[in-house]
Design a protein around this motif. Structure first.
Motif, PDB file in Angstrom:
ATOM      1  N   ARG A   9      13.659  31.188  11.538  1.00  0.00           N
ATOM      2  CA  ARG A   9      12.299  30.642  11.582  1.00  0.00           C
ATOM      3  C   ARG A   9      12.380  29.139  11.821  1.00  0.00           C
ATOM      4  O   ARG A   9      13.306  28.475  11.352  1.00  0.00           O
ATOM      5  N   ILE A  10      11.365  28.629  12.525  1.00  0.00           N
ATOM      6  CA  ILE A  10      11.286  27.197  12.810  1.00  0.00           C
ATOM      7  C   ILE A  10       9.994  26.658  12.206  1.00  0.00           C
ATOM      8  O   ILE A  10       8.896  27.147  12.518  1.00  0.00           O
ATOM      9  N   ILE A  11      10.131  25.665  11.325  1.00  0.00           N
ATOM     10  CA  ILE A  11       8.975  24.998  10.723  1.00  0.00           C
ATOM     11  C   ILE A  11       8.618  23.816  11.623  1.00  0.00           C
ATOM     12  O   ILE A  11       9.420  22.876  11.754  1.00  0.00           O
ATOM     13  N   VAL A  12       7.456  23.851  12.231  1.00  0.00           N
ATOM     14  CA  VAL A  12       7.021  22.773  13.121  1.00  0.00           C
ATOM     15  C   VAL A  12       6.020  21.904  12.359  1.00  0.00           C
ATOM     16  O   VAL A  12       4.987  22.392  11.883  1.00  0.00           O
ATOM     17  N   LEU A  13       6.335  20.597  12.248  1.00  0.00           N
ATOM     18  CA  LEU A  13       5.476  19.677  11.511  1.00  0.00           C
ATOM     19  C   LEU A  13       4.569  18.893  12.444  1.00  0.00           C
ATOM     20  O   LEU A  13       4.884  18.670  13.620  1.00  0.00           O
ATOM     21  N   THR A  14       3.443  18.443  11.898  1.00  0.00           N
ATOM     22  CA  THR A  14       2.534  17.552  12.625  1.00  0.00           C
ATOM     23  C   THR A  14       3.071  16.118  12.544  1.00  0.00           C
ATOM     24  O   THR A  14       3.959  15.817  11.749  1.00  0.00           O
ATOM     25  N   PRO A  15       2.517  15.210  13.361  1.00  0.00           N
ATOM     26  CA  PRO A  15       2.848  13.786  13.190  1.00  0.00           C
ATOM     27  C   PRO A  15       2.470  13.314  11.784  1.00  0.00           C
ATOM     28  O   PRO A  15       1.669  13.944  11.093  1.00  0.00           O
ATOM     29  N   SER A  16       3.029  12.171  11.377  1.00  0.00           N
ATOM     30  CA  SER A  16       2.823  11.633  10.034  1.00  0.00           C
ATOM     31  C   SER A  16       1.339  11.416   9.741  1.00  0.00           C
ATOM     32  O   SER A  16       0.598  10.924  10.598  1.00  0.00           O
ATOM     33  N   PRO A  17       0.918  11.810   8.528  1.00  0.00           N
ATOM     34  CA  PRO A  17       1.707  12.478   7.479  1.00  0.00           C
ATOM     35  C   PRO A  17       1.988  13.932   7.824  1.00  0.00           C
ATOM     36  O   PRO A  17       1.105  14.649   8.295  1.00  0.00           O
ATOM     37  N   GLY A  18       3.219  14.342   7.605  1.00  0.00           N
ATOM     38  CA  GLY A  18       3.655  15.668   7.992  1.00  0.00           C
ATOM     39  C   GLY A  18       2.925  16.785   7.247  1.00  0.00           C
ATOM     40  O   GLY A  18       2.802  16.765   6.026  1.00  0.00           O
ATOM     41  N   LYS A  19       2.442  17.734   8.013  1.00  0.00           N
ATOM     42  CA  LYS A  19       1.873  18.975   7.497  1.00  0.00           C
ATOM     43  C   LYS A  19       2.463  20.113   8.323  1.00  0.00           C
ATOM     44  O   LYS A  19       3.076  19.881   9.360  1.00  0.00           O
TER      45      LYS A  19
ATOM     46  N   GLN B 245       0.835  -1.199   0.000  1.00  0.00           N
ATOM     47  CA  GLN B 245       0.000   0.000   0.000  1.00  0.00           C
ATOM     48  C   GLN B 245       0.874   1.255   0.000  1.00  0.00           C
ATOM     49  O   GLN B 245       2.060   1.190   0.285  1.00  0.00           O
ATOM     50  N   ASN B 246       0.260   2.366  -0.339  1.00  0.00           N
ATOM     51  CA  ASN B 246       0.970   3.640  -0.314  1.00  0.00           C
ATOM     52  C   ASN B 246       0.881   4.262   1.077  1.00  0.00           C
ATOM     53  O   ASN B 246      -0.212   4.394   1.637  1.00  0.00           O
ATOM     54  N   VAL B 247       2.038   4.605   1.620  1.00  0.00           N
ATOM     55  CA  VAL B 247       2.107   5.232   2.937  1.00  0.00           C
ATOM     56  C   VAL B 247       2.484   6.693   2.748  1.00  0.00           C
ATOM     57  O   VAL B 247       3.568   7.006   2.242  1.00  0.00           O
ATOM     58  N   GLU B 248       1.605   7.596   3.137  1.00  0.00           N
ATOM     59  CA  GLU B 248       1.832   9.030   2.962  1.00  0.00           C
ATOM     60  C   GLU B 248       2.695   9.561   4.094  1.00  0.00           C
ATOM     61  O   GLU B 248       2.362   9.417   5.267  1.00  0.00           O
ATOM     62  N   VAL B 249       3.831  10.181   3.734  1.00  0.00           N
ATOM     63  CA  VAL B 249       4.751  10.742   4.733  1.00  0.00           C
ATOM     64  C   VAL B 249       4.517  12.242   4.880  1.00  0.00           C
ATOM     65  O   VAL B 249       4.567  12.784   5.988  1.00  0.00           O
ATOM     66  N   LEU B 250       4.274  12.927   3.769  1.00  0.00           N
ATOM     67  CA  LEU B 250       3.983  14.357   3.768  1.00  0.00           C
ATOM     68  C   LEU B 250       2.684  14.586   3.012  1.00  0.00           C
ATOM     69  O   LEU B 250       2.435  13.929   1.994  1.00  0.00           O
ATOM     70  N   SER B 251       1.873  15.515   3.479  1.00  0.00           N
ATOM     71  CA  SER B 251       0.566  15.733   2.869  1.00  0.00           C
ATOM     72  C   SER B 251       0.318  17.212   2.604  1.00  0.00           C
ATOM     73  O   SER B 251       0.254  18.012   3.540  1.00  0.00           O
ATOM     74  N   ASN B 252       0.226  17.554   1.323  1.00  0.00           N
ATOM     75  CA  ASN B 252      -0.213  18.889   0.899  1.00  0.00           C
ATOM     76  C   ASN B 252       0.534  19.997   1.643  1.00  0.00           C
ATOM     77  O   ASN B 252      -0.062  20.927   2.179  1.00  0.00           O
ATOM     78  N   LEU B 253       1.857  19.907   1.641  1.00  0.00           N
ATOM     79  CA  LEU B 253       2.696  20.829   2.408  1.00  0.00           C
ATOM     80  C   LEU B 253       3.173  21.981   1.537  1.00  0.00           C
ATOM     81  O   LEU B 253       3.694  21.777   0.440  1.00  0.00           O
ATOM     82  N   SER B 254       2.987  23.200   2.026  1.00  0.00           N
ATOM     83  CA  SER B 254       3.456  24.398   1.326  1.00  0.00           C
ATOM     84  C   SER B 254       4.284  25.251   2.285  1.00  0.00           C
ATOM     85  O   SER B 254       3.874  25.471   3.432  1.00  0.00           O
ATOM     86  N   MET B 255       5.430  25.726   1.829  1.00  0.00           N
ATOM     87  CA  MET B 255       6.283  26.582   2.642  1.00  0.00           C
ATOM     88  C   MET B 255       7.274  27.278   1.722  1.00  0.00           C
ATOM     89  O   MET B 255       7.407  26.935   0.547  1.00  0.00           O
ATOM     90  N   SER B 256       7.975  28.269   2.260  1.00  0.00           N
ATOM     91  CA  SER B 256       8.976  28.973   1.469  1.00  0.00           C
ATOM     92  C   SER B 256      10.191  29.293   2.334  1.00  0.00           C
ATOM     93  O   SER B 256      10.096  29.359   3.562  1.00  0.00           O
ATOM     94  N   ILE B 257      11.312  29.469   1.669  1.00  0.00           N
ATOM     95  CA  ILE B 257      12.569  29.783   2.345  1.00  0.00           C
ATOM     96  C   ILE B 257      13.210  30.953   1.608  1.00  0.00           C
ATOM     97  O   ILE B 257      13.374  30.910   0.380  1.00  0.00           O
ATOM     98  N   GLN B 258      13.548  31.990   2.357  1.00  0.00           N
ATOM     99  CA  GLN B 258      14.129  33.179   1.752  1.00  0.00           C
ATOM    100  C   GLN B 258      15.647  33.063   1.643  1.00  0.00           C
ATOM    101  O   GLN B 258      16.286  32.275   2.339  1.00  0.00           O
ATOM    102  N   GLU B 259      16.209  33.881   0.764  1.00  0.00           N
ATOM    103  CA  GLU B 259      17.661  33.927   0.631  1.00  0.00           C
ATOM    104  C   GLU B 259      18.308  34.387   1.932  1.00  0.00           C
ATOM    105  O   GLU B 259      17.810  35.276   2.613  1.00  0.00           O
ATOM    106  N   LYS B 260      19.443  33.735   2.279  1.00  0.00           N
ATOM    107  CA  LYS B 260      20.272  34.085   3.436  1.00  0.00           C
ATOM    108  C   LYS B 260      19.553  33.871   4.767  1.00  0.00           C
ATOM    109  O   LYS B 260      19.967  34.415   5.786  1.00  0.00           O
TER     110      LYS B 260
END
Length: 255
Positions: A203-213, A17-32
């Protein structure tokens, strides 16, 4: 933006079966920017780094680097692994220069870059040693030097200090900030150590438990150098702990 993730989902095929690790995740990282990613085990932290690096592909969604969809690894994206990934049959000199050798750099450039990073990471006396002759901290400094030698715009680090003792870990955190200031590049670091994330990150990106959001994105406005025992530092730490550790779980299950 240097990096953008747009509705990224990642699934692996396991046990029929397919196991989803990340789900519909959007984020951005700026230069420097210095970004840390934290979250429970299995939330997809390392997978995010590998997809940004171009080592793995998304199942759906897009990841862009400088506006262009990532199609694979590139010299502009350096990667430092938790287990160092040094070549045991090569000296410190040859490990550091490995990427430049693969890029067919000329001898003048290789000499200049080698001297630059031996000095920056205090490795001059170890230049002719092999990885088996180095401490864990020195191995990690060699791995960082090898990544920086290619002058990447982005340095991705997957729990680089996890195997080190607390004293050495804090020492290398200071070195990492010094390198970040000196090199003026973007850092993205995955860690299980919440205090490490607060000490280092813009900045700190805090993820949820699997599947990560995305659970929450926390801006750390504390002035550097940061005092780990300050009330402001402790408040940020407690906020992240509350986000990561549901009331029905022990903190030890995260660590």
């Amino acid at each position: 933006m240097l990096v953008t993730l747009e509705n990224v989902t990642k699934a692996y095929h396991a046990g029929g079966q397919n196991v989803e690790v990340l789900s519909n995740l959007s984020m951005s990282i700026q230069e420097k920017e210095f970004v840390c990613i934290v979250g429970p085990s299995g939330s997809g932290k390392s997978t995010i780094l590998k997809m940004i690096a171009g080592i793995e592909e998304t199942t759906s969604g897009n990841i862009r680097f400088e506006g262009q969809k990532i199609a694979g690894p590139s010299l502009e994206k350096g990667f430092v692994f938790q287990d160092y990934a040094l070549f045991p049959w090569l000296t410190v000199r040859k490990n550091i220069l490995f990427g430049l050798e693969m890029a067919n750099a000329n001898s003048v450039l290789k000499k200049k870059r080698l001297e630059e990073y031996l000095d920056l990471l205090d490795l001059e006396k170890a230049v002719d040693l092999y990885p088996s002759q180095l401490s864990g901290g020195m191995k990690q400094r060699v791995a960082i030097a090898r990544a920086l030698c290619l002058k990447p715009k982005l340095l991705l680090m997957d729990e680089p200090f996890a195997a080190l003792d607390p004293f050495l870990r804090q020492k290398l955190q200071l070195e990492l900030l010094r390198i970040w200031n000196a090199e003026n590049i973007t850092f993205v670091l995955v860690t299980h150590d919440i205090e490490e994330a607060i000490y280092l990150a813009d900045r700190i990106i805090v993820l949820t438990p699997s599947p990560g959001k995305i659970n929450e994105i926390i801006s750390v406005s504390l002035p550097r150098p940061r005092l780990r025992t300050s009330q402001e530092f402790i408040q940020v730490r407690n906020k992240i702990l509350d986000l990561i550790t549901p009331l029905n779980l022990l903190v030890s299950s995260y660590i």
